[in-house]
Write an enzyme that holds these catalytic residues in place. Structure first.
Site, PDB file in Angstrom:
ATOM      1  CB  THR A 154      -0.962   0.004   1.200  1.00 55.49           C
ATOM      2  OG1 THR A 154      -0.235  -0.263   2.406  1.00 55.49           O
ATOM      3  CG2 THR A 154      -2.040  -1.060   1.027  1.00 55.49           C
ATOM      4  CE  LYS A 180       0.999  -3.448   3.073  1.00 57.15           C
ATOM      5  NZ  LYS A 180       0.390  -2.397   3.983  1.00 57.15           N
ATOM      6  CB  THR A 191       3.809  -9.299  10.253  1.00 55.21           C
ATOM      7  OG1 THR A 191       4.176 -10.135  11.327  1.00 55.21           O
ATOM      8  CG2 THR A 191       4.361  -9.845   8.973  1.00 55.21           C
ATOM      9  CD  GLU A 277       3.062   5.045   6.573  1.00 54.47           C
ATOM     10  OE1 GLU A 277       2.192   4.478   5.899  1.00 54.47           O
ATOM     11  OE2 GLU A 277       2.856   5.585   7.671  1.00 54.47           O
ATOM     12  CG  ASN A 408       0.731   8.077   8.833  1.00 55.51           C
ATOM     13  OD1 ASN A 408       0.035   7.075   8.709  1.00 55.51           O
ATOM     14  ND2 ASN A 408       2.051   8.035   8.800  1.00 55.51           N
ATOM     15  CB  THR A 413      -7.635  13.647   2.714  1.00 55.66           C
ATOM     16  OG1 THR A 413      -6.290  13.811   3.182  1.00 55.66           O
ATOM     17  CG2 THR A 413      -8.570  13.542   3.883  1.00 55.66           C
TER      18      THR A 413
END
Length: 413
Positions: A154, A180, A191, A277, A408, A413
């Protein structure tokens, strides 16, 4: 030296597996979003799942399946919708997903395991999934690992894959894996999604024990942001297609196989932490001198998960005081006068006493790690000793950057 070697092939490197990944229209982006892993024969199945009280339907589905039957042939994974906190209809969607792929593969629905990832509170787009299943099954291939790895991500920036091979009973045995995860990662079954295939023959109880220990030393020792996902699932299949004698009890062969399984899981776990991220570097924390391994890992995880430590590393500030503070609040007793802290090769604290070190050089070490130019590519090494015990453990994390907040803040949005 390791008793195995790295090979190509990822999740389909072990004998008797196929995989596929396609675009079914589940993601708004139009990127691949539906993956399938299939064993040619019934495989021993084991799993480790989220500890969250808010669980995705796929987690409950897999737990029920594995409690009733320790075998599986297929893993179906959708990306785009988490199907978590979706009520009874989410559960019915999971059931339908399992039945639909089972029918397409002509296998019992009890032989199917499920995984989902995406936005919490959103149901699977069932029309798209139904339409995609024939295409997915048609795409199955012994070289389909990369396609499957691409279809499960993702917010990840890169796919995560590994395959290793060793020898047991004079025959090659292989383990492959894909995973992932980039955010919502914390060492409490962290995980996100991880899938492992193996072609050894292993008893169900032993395979589950191996996977649980491997998860503790890998996925349960990484942290990105202190959050645990509703969908965390680590599923491992062992189909016996290497034609080696079945491993049914602890011994040299089981230890060799577990060591390779742990190495696969650690590679994938570190790849998740590295891809956190907004991250610019991987942080590896090694703690020694604790009473036992569990205590050492607890200290390491606390340091790796500290927002202050992560922020300092992003700012290239060699502020070892934050490392000491995190170690001290880990809930593990130790004597302060025994504490030693190193950042890379820089010794900063010895026997509880601060030392003079080259701050400019230490800051440069952090800057070089951020661009992957230092000795160990993009890894910042933090080494902590808390005493003279035999316990040692590692944890992995990443720095905390401005981009983490941006990613995040804009997630839905």
């Amino acid at each position: 030296m390791a008793d195995w070697q790295k090979i190509t092939g990822g999740i389909t490197a072990p004998r008797g597996y196929q995989a596929a990944g396609i675009t079914a229209g589940l993601k708004p982006s139009g990127l691949p979003d539906l993956a399938l892993i299939l064993s040619d024969v019934e495989a021993i199945a084991a799993g480790v799942f989220t500890t969250s009280q808010v669980k995705a339907a796929c987690v409950d589905y897999c737990r029920q399946r594995l409690q009733a039957k320790h075998n599986a042939r297929a893993i179906l994974c959708n990306a785009g919708q988490a199907n978590a906190a979706t009520g009874n209809q989410g559960w019915f969607d999971a059931l339908e997903s399992g039945m639909a792929i089972a029918q397409a593969l002509n296998i019992p629905s009890e032989s199917v395991l499920l995984a989902s990832t995406g936005v919490i509170g959103q149901r699977i787009k069932m029309d798209a999934l139904r339409s995609g299943i024939p295409k997915l099954v048609a795409a199955l291939s012994e070289t389909g690992s990369d396609a499957a790895a691409s279809a499960i991500i993702t917010t990840d920036l890169v796919t995560k894959s590994i395959a290793l091979e060793t020898t047991i009973g004079d025959r090659p045995v292989r383990i492959g894996g894909i995973a992932k995860g980039s955010g919502m990662i914390h060492p409490n079954m962290a995980t996100m999604l991880g899938f492992v295939t193996c072609d050894a023959a292993v008893s169900p109880a032993l395979w589950q024990q191996m996977l649980t220990r491997a998860a503790d030393r890998s996925f349960n020792s990484i942290t990105v942001d202190g959050d645990t996902s509703t969908n965390d699932s680590l599923i491992a299949l062992a189909n016996g297609q290497s034609r080696t004698p079945a491993i049914t009890e602890v011994g040299v062969e089981s230890e060799r196989l577990e060591a390779m399984l742990t190495a696969v899981c650690q590679h994938l776990a570190k790849a998740i932490a590295r891809d956190g991220e907004g991250a610019t570097c991987l942080i590896e924390v090694e703690v020694t001198g604790a009473h036992d391994e569990l205590s050492a890992r607890q200290i390491a995880k606390t340091i790796a998960g500290s927002s202050l430590v992560k922020s300092a590393i992003f700012g290239r500030d060699p502020n070892w005081g934050r490392i000491a503070a995190a170690a001290g609040r880990a809930g593990v007793p130790f004597h302060q006068e025994n504490l030693q802290i190193k950042l890379g090769d820089f010794l900063m604290l010895e026997n509880g006493q601060p030392l003079t070190f080259d701050r400019a050089a230490a800051s440069a070490y952090l800057k070089q790690a951020a661009i992957g130019a230092y000795l160990q590519e993009d890894t910042v090494l933090i080494t902590v000793s808390v005493g003279n015990g035999y316990g040692k453990g590692k944890a992995w994390g990443c720095d905390l950057s401005y981009d983490y907040v941006r990613i995040n803040a804009e997630y839905t949005t």
